[in-house]
Design a protein around this motif. Structure first.
Motif, PDB file in Angstrom:
ATOM      1  N   GLN A   1     -17.738 -22.007 -33.759  1.00 55.09           N
ATOM      2  CA  GLN A   1     -17.595 -21.993 -35.035  1.00 55.09           C
ATOM      3  C   GLN A   1     -16.729 -23.050 -35.738  1.00 55.09           C
ATOM      4  OE1 GLN A   1     -16.851 -17.875 -36.429  1.00 55.09           O
ATOM      5  NE2 GLN A   1     -19.232 -17.375 -36.585  1.00 55.09           N
TER       6      GLN A   1
ATOM      7  N   VAL B   1     -17.981 -20.692 -43.194  1.00 54.76           N
ATOM      8  CA  VAL B   1     -18.051 -20.539 -41.789  1.00 54.76           C
ATOM      9  C   VAL B   1     -19.444 -20.896 -41.202  1.00 54.76           C
ATOM     10  CG1 VAL B   1     -17.909 -18.794 -40.066  1.00 54.76           C
ATOM     11  CG2 VAL B   1     -16.607 -18.506 -41.730  1.00 54.76           C
ATOM     12  N   ARG B   2     -19.453 -21.997 -40.327  1.00 56.09           N
ATOM     13  CA  ARG B   2     -20.656 -22.725 -39.817  1.00 56.09           C
ATOM     14  C   ARG B   2     -20.633 -22.418 -38.574  1.00 56.09           C
ATOM     15  NH1 ARG B   2     -20.929 -28.242 -39.103  1.00 56.09           N
ATOM     16  NH2 ARG B   2     -18.965 -29.175 -39.843  1.00 56.09           N
ATOM     17  N   ASN B   3     -21.908 -22.422 -37.908  1.00 58.12           N
ATOM     18  CA  ASN B   3     -21.968 -22.306 -36.468  1.00 58.12           C
ATOM     19  C   ASN B   3     -21.919 -23.821 -35.891  1.00 58.12           C
ATOM     20  OD1 ASN B   3     -21.915 -19.767 -36.007  1.00 58.12           O
ATOM     21  ND2 ASN B   3     -24.259 -19.712 -36.278  1.00 58.12           N
TER      22      ASN B   3
ATOM     23  N   LYS C   1     -13.545 -14.090 -36.592  1.00 61.38           N
ATOM     24  CA  LYS C   1     -13.765 -14.116 -37.969  1.00 61.38           C
ATOM     25  C   LYS C   1     -12.560 -13.161 -38.771  1.00 61.38           C
ATOM     26  CE  LYS C   1     -17.891 -14.002 -38.923  1.00 61.38           C
ATOM     27  NZ  LYS C   1     -19.144 -14.130 -39.698  1.00 61.38           N
TER      28      LYS C   1
ATOM     29  N   TRP D   1     -14.399 -23.225 -39.283  1.00 63.48           N
ATOM     30  CA  TRP D   1     -13.886 -22.943 -40.678  1.00 63.48           C
ATOM     31  C   TRP D   1     -13.551 -23.931 -41.564  1.00 63.48           C
ATOM     32  CZ3 TRP D   1     -10.516 -18.189 -38.165  1.00 63.48           C
ATOM     33  CH2 TRP D   1     -11.475 -17.642 -37.285  1.00 63.48           C
TER      34      TRP D   1
END
Length: 212
Positions: free
Chosen positions: A60, A82-84, A15, A62
């Motif tokens: 992840q 941002v997500r898993n 990130k 983005w």
């Protein structure tokens, strides 16, 4: 489907890469990406152009979008969601993938011209870079295969290994560029005189900028 996929196998993006100015290559003078602004600027540009962009990096995803922020007089700012990725989903590509859409075939053909490794072209190699001998390459300057700018008066293009560019990928020193071109030409004449005489010598003597 008019989707552009950019993939780098076995690469990793953390990130921190979303922070403008952050770069793991900062102290590597010859590296592409040492300024740490390319990715954040690109994501912001795609959002402002209302294009869909998704970055898949190990676990992840983005995705950039525009938001109006009241704390900045309702200005449009870029937000990166941002997500898993789902733990249950198999990841079939080990590396970083970026998907951008829509990209038309015509836009892709224009993009390809900026990257020498994406199309066939004629070149004479040296340890300092290459002479690009195709007519449509005249006056085009690249570094490490990526387009920098056009320069008037040259009969050939050049892909140079050792020139400095700024954060906007523009040359910082024209004299240094000419010095590097001189080194490329001298080595090419020394190592490959027959090919140089056939393809380069006549054009240089006809008054092109390379004669200097």
């Amino acid at each position: 489907k008019e989707i552009l996929r950019v993939a780098n196998q076995y690469a990793r993006l953390e990130k921190d890469a979303l922070i403008a100015g952050f770069s793991t290559k900062r102290n590597i003078e010859t590296a592409i990406g040492k300024f740490g602004i390319g990715l954040p600027a690109a994501l912001s540009t795609f959002a402002r152009l209302k294009m869909t962009c998704e970055v898949f990096t190990h676990d992840q995803i983005w995705r950039p979008s525009l938001v109006n922020d009241k704390e900045f007089n309702n200005a449009e700012l870029t937000r990166i969601n941002v997500r898993n990725r789902r733990a249950s989903r198999n990841i079939d590509f080990d590396g970083v993938e970026i998907f951008v859409s829509p990209i038309t075939p015509a836009q892709w053909e224009e993009c390809k011209k900026r990257f020498l490794f994406l199309y066939e072209h004629s070149r004479i190699e040296t340890s300092h870079g290459a002479i690009l001998t195709d007519t449509n390459q005249a006056g085009k300057i690249y570094t490490k295969g990526i387009f920098v700018q056009d320069v008037e008066g040259y009969s050939f293009g050049f892909d140079l290994l050792n020139i400095d560019i700024d954060m906007e990928r523009k040359l910082t020193d024209t004299w240094a560029m000419e010095y590097e071109i001189g080194k490329v030409l001298r080595e090419a004449f020394t190592n490959n005189p027959e090919k140089m005489l056939d393809t380069v010598w006549g054009k240089i003597l006809s008054g092109s900028k390379e004669v200097a």
